[in-house]
Design a protein around this motif. Structure first.
Motif, PDB file in Angstrom:
ATOM      1  N   GLN A  17       0.824  -1.203   0.000  1.00 40.55           N
ATOM      2  CA  GLN A  17       0.000   0.000   0.000  1.00 40.55           C
ATOM      3  C   GLN A  17       0.862   1.259   0.000  1.00 40.55           C
ATOM      4  OE1 GLN A  17      -2.138  -1.195   3.530  1.00 40.55           O
ATOM      5  NE2 GLN A  17      -4.069  -1.356   2.389  1.00 40.55           N
ATOM      6  N   LYS A  18       1.912   1.260   0.814  1.00 41.21           N
ATOM      7  CA  LYS A  18       2.817   2.412   0.842  1.00 41.21           C
ATOM      8  C   LYS A  18       3.449   2.633  -0.534  1.00 41.21           C
ATOM      9  CE  LYS A  18       4.306   1.675   5.624  1.00 41.21           C
ATOM     10  NZ  LYS A  18       5.503   1.320   6.433  1.00 41.21           N
ATOM     11  N   MET A  19       3.899   1.554  -1.171  1.00 45.14           N
ATOM     12  CA  MET A  19       4.534   1.648  -2.478  1.00 45.14           C
ATOM     13  C   MET A  19       3.581   2.275  -3.489  1.00 45.14           C
ATOM     14  SD  MET A  19       6.171  -1.453  -4.774  1.00 45.14           S
ATOM     15  CE  MET A  19       4.625  -2.149  -5.351  1.00 45.14           C
ATOM     16  N   LEU A  20       2.350   1.772  -3.531  1.00 47.62           N
ATOM     17  CA  LEU A  20       1.378   2.263  -4.502  1.00 47.62           C
ATOM     18  C   LEU A  20       0.873   3.661  -4.167  1.00 47.62           C
ATOM     19  CD1 LEU A  20      -0.575  -1.041  -5.168  1.00 47.62           C
ATOM     20  CD2 LEU A  20       1.129   0.062  -6.640  1.00 47.62           C
TER      21      LEU A  20
ATOM     22  N   LEU B  93       0.421  -9.576 -16.854  1.00 50.16           N
ATOM     23  CA  LEU B  93      -0.157  -8.238 -16.838  1.00 50.16           C
ATOM     24  C   LEU B  93      -1.636  -8.205 -16.487  1.00 50.16           C
ATOM     25  CD1 LEU B  93       1.390  -6.875 -20.171  1.00 50.16           C
ATOM     26  CD2 LEU B  93       2.372  -6.798 -17.877  1.00 50.16           C
ATOM     27  N   GLY B  94      -2.294  -9.349 -16.458  1.00 45.79           N
ATOM     28  CA  GLY B  94      -3.739  -9.337 -16.284  1.00 45.79           C
ATOM     29  C   GLY B  94      -4.379  -9.160 -17.647  1.00 45.79           C
ATOM     30  N   ALA B  95      -5.462  -8.397 -17.687  1.00 47.12           N
ATOM     31  CA  ALA B  95      -6.191  -8.206 -18.942  1.00 47.12           C
ATOM     32  C   ALA B  95      -5.305  -7.500 -19.960  1.00 47.12           C
ATOM     33  CB  ALA B  95      -7.452  -7.395 -18.698  1.00 47.12           C
TER      34      ALA B  95
ATOM     35  N   TYR C  85       6.749  -6.156 -11.400  1.00 49.66           N
ATOM     36  CA  TYR C  85       5.553  -6.830 -10.897  1.00 49.66           C
ATOM     37  C   TYR C  85       4.602  -7.259 -12.010  1.00 49.66           C
ATOM     38  CZ  TYR C  85       7.199  -4.947  -6.475  1.00 49.66           C
ATOM     39  OH  TYR C  85       7.982  -4.650  -5.384  1.00 49.66           O
ATOM     40  N   GLY C  86       4.501  -6.467 -13.048  1.00 53.36           N
ATOM     41  CA  GLY C  86       3.561  -6.758 -14.134  1.00 53.36           C
ATOM     42  C   GLY C  86       2.150  -6.332 -13.812  1.00 53.36           C
ATOM     43  N   SER C  87       1.721  -6.578 -12.587  1.00 53.10           N
ATOM     44  CA  SER C  87       0.340  -6.299 -12.187  1.00 53.10           C
ATOM     45  C   SER C  87       0.024  -4.814 -12.094  1.00 53.10           C
ATOM     46  CB  SER C  87       0.039  -6.983 -10.846  1.00 53.10           C
ATOM     47  OG  SER C  87       0.957  -6.569  -9.861  1.00 53.10           O
TER      48      SER C  87
ATOM     49  N   VAL D 187      12.292  -2.470 -20.519  1.00 52.83           N
ATOM     50  CA  VAL D 187      12.158  -2.663 -19.073  1.00 52.83           C
ATOM     51  C   VAL D 187      11.068  -1.734 -18.551  1.00 52.83           C
ATOM     52  CG1 VAL D 187      13.314  -2.391 -16.843  1.00 52.83           C
ATOM     53  CG2 VAL D 187      14.604  -3.235 -18.811  1.00 52.83           C
ATOM     54  N   ILE D 188      10.163  -2.276 -17.730  1.00 52.61           N
ATOM     55  CA  ILE D 188       9.194  -1.448 -17.018  1.00 52.61           C
ATOM     56  C   ILE D 188       9.313  -1.779 -15.537  1.00 52.61           C
ATOM     57  CG2 ILE D 188       6.781  -0.819 -16.671  1.00 52.61           C
ATOM     58  CD1 ILE D 188       6.212  -1.658 -19.549  1.00 52.61           C
ATOM     59  N   LEU D 189       9.821  -0.820 -14.763  1.00 54.63           N
ATOM     60  CA  LEU D 189       9.859  -0.982 -13.303  1.00 54.63           C
ATOM     61  C   LEU D 189       8.554  -0.422 -12.762  1.00 54.63           C
ATOM     62  CD1 LEU D 189      13.550  -0.001 -12.468  1.00 54.63           C
ATOM     63  CD2 LEU D 189      12.604  -2.228 -13.087  1.00 54.63           C
ATOM     64  N   ASP D 190       7.585  -1.312 -12.577  1.00 49.48           N
ATOM     65  CA  ASP D 190       6.221  -0.909 -12.229  1.00 49.48           C
ATOM     66  C   ASP D 190       5.951  -1.012 -10.732  1.00 49.48           C
ATOM     67  OD1 ASP D 190       6.415  -3.771 -12.757  1.00 49.48           O
ATOM     68  OD2 ASP D 190       4.225  -3.861 -12.621  1.00 49.48           O
ATOM     69  N   CYS D 191       6.741  -0.274  -9.950  1.00 48.17           N
ATOM     70  CA  CYS D 191       6.502  -0.202  -8.505  1.00 48.17           C
ATOM     71  C   CYS D 191       5.317   0.708  -8.205  1.00 48.17           C
ATOM     72  CB  CYS D 191       7.750   0.301  -7.786  1.00 48.17           C
ATOM     73  SG  CYS D 191       9.181  -0.743  -8.096  1.00 48.17           S
TER      74      CYS D 191
END
Length: 194
Positions: free
Chosen positions: A9-12, A57-59, A73-75, A90-94
Motif C-alpha cells: 500500500q505504501k509503495m502504490l 499483466l492481467g487483462a 511486478y507486471g500487475s 524494461v518497465i519498473l512498475d513499482c
C-alpha cells in the motif's frame, strides 16, 4: 484506531516503503518467473506468447511485446489496444504504469516508476519510492529512451531516441534530448518523419 499500511500500500501510495517486504519479494519472484517463461517464447506465435502476458499483466488484448522483456511486478501495468514494445525493454512498475492505445516503443526503452532518496544517509537505510507514469494514446517512444518516475506523456506525441524524459511532455509534440524537451509542435495535416 488507525490501521497500519502494508508495504505494498505504501509503495502504490507513493510513500517510502521497504522493497524487501516478504509480500513484495513474492510478487517480484512471480513476475520474474513469468517474464523468464515469456522470454523463452521468443519466436513463438504472438497468441501463444500473449497467454503468458495475460498471466503477467492481467487483462491485455492486442499487445505485442517482443522478448526479452523485463518488469518488476507486471500487475501494475495497464496497456491499451495495439501496444507494441520492441526488444529489451524494461518497465519498473513499482507504481502504476498506464499506457494508452496505439503506443509504440523502440528497443531498449526503459520506464522507471522507482526512485530513491537523494540524501545518502536515508538512501543507505534502504527505503524506496515510486511515482506513477502515464503515456497517452498514439505515442511513439524512440529506442533507448528513458521515462522517469512521475512523468506524463501527452497524446499523439513522439519522444526521440535516446531521450531522458524527466518532466511531463504535452500532447502533439516532438520532444527529444537529455533532459527531454519539446522540439516542435506536430502538425497533423503534414506528413513528417523522425
Amino acid at each position: 484506531m488507525s490501521l497500519m499500511k502494508t508495504e505494498l500500500q505504501k509503495m502504490l501510495d507513493g510513500e517510502l516503503y521497504d522493497a524487501s517486504d516478504a509480500t513484495l519479494v513474492e510478487m517480484r519472484d512471480k513476475a520474474r518467473t513469468l517474464t523468464a517463461q515469456y522470454n523463452l517464447q521468443m519466436g513463438k506465435p504472438l497468441a501463444e506468447r500473449n497467454d503468458t502476458l495475460k498471466q503477467l499483466l492481467g487483462a491485455c488484448s492486442t499487445i505485442d511485446i517482443q522478448p526479452p522483456f523485463f518488469c518488476d511486478y507486471g500487475s501494475h501495468i495497464t496497456a491499451g489496444e495495439n501496444f507494441f514494445m520492441n526488444f529489451n525493454c524494461v518497465i519498473l512498475d513499482c507504481a502504476q504504469v498506464t499506457i494508452g492505445k496505439n503506443v509504440m516503443c523502440g528497443p531498449y526503452v526503459q520506464i522507471y516508476t522507482a526512485y530513491h532518496p537523494l540524501v545518502a544517509e536515508e538512501r543507505i537505510k534502504g527505503p524506496e519510492l515510486a511515482s506513477p507514469i502515464t503515456i497517452g494514446d498514439n505515442v511513439w517512444i524512440g529506442g533507448g529512451a528513458i521515462i522517469c518516475p512521475g512523468v506524463t506523456i501527452g497524446n499523439n506525441t513522439t519522444i526521440g531516441a535516446g531521450s531522458v524524459v524527466t518532466k511531463d511532455i504535452p500532447d502533439n509534440v516532438f520532444a527529444a534530448g537529455n533532459p527531454c524537451r519539446v522540439i516542435k509542435q506536430i502538425n497533423p495535416d503534414k506528413t513528417e518523419f523522425v
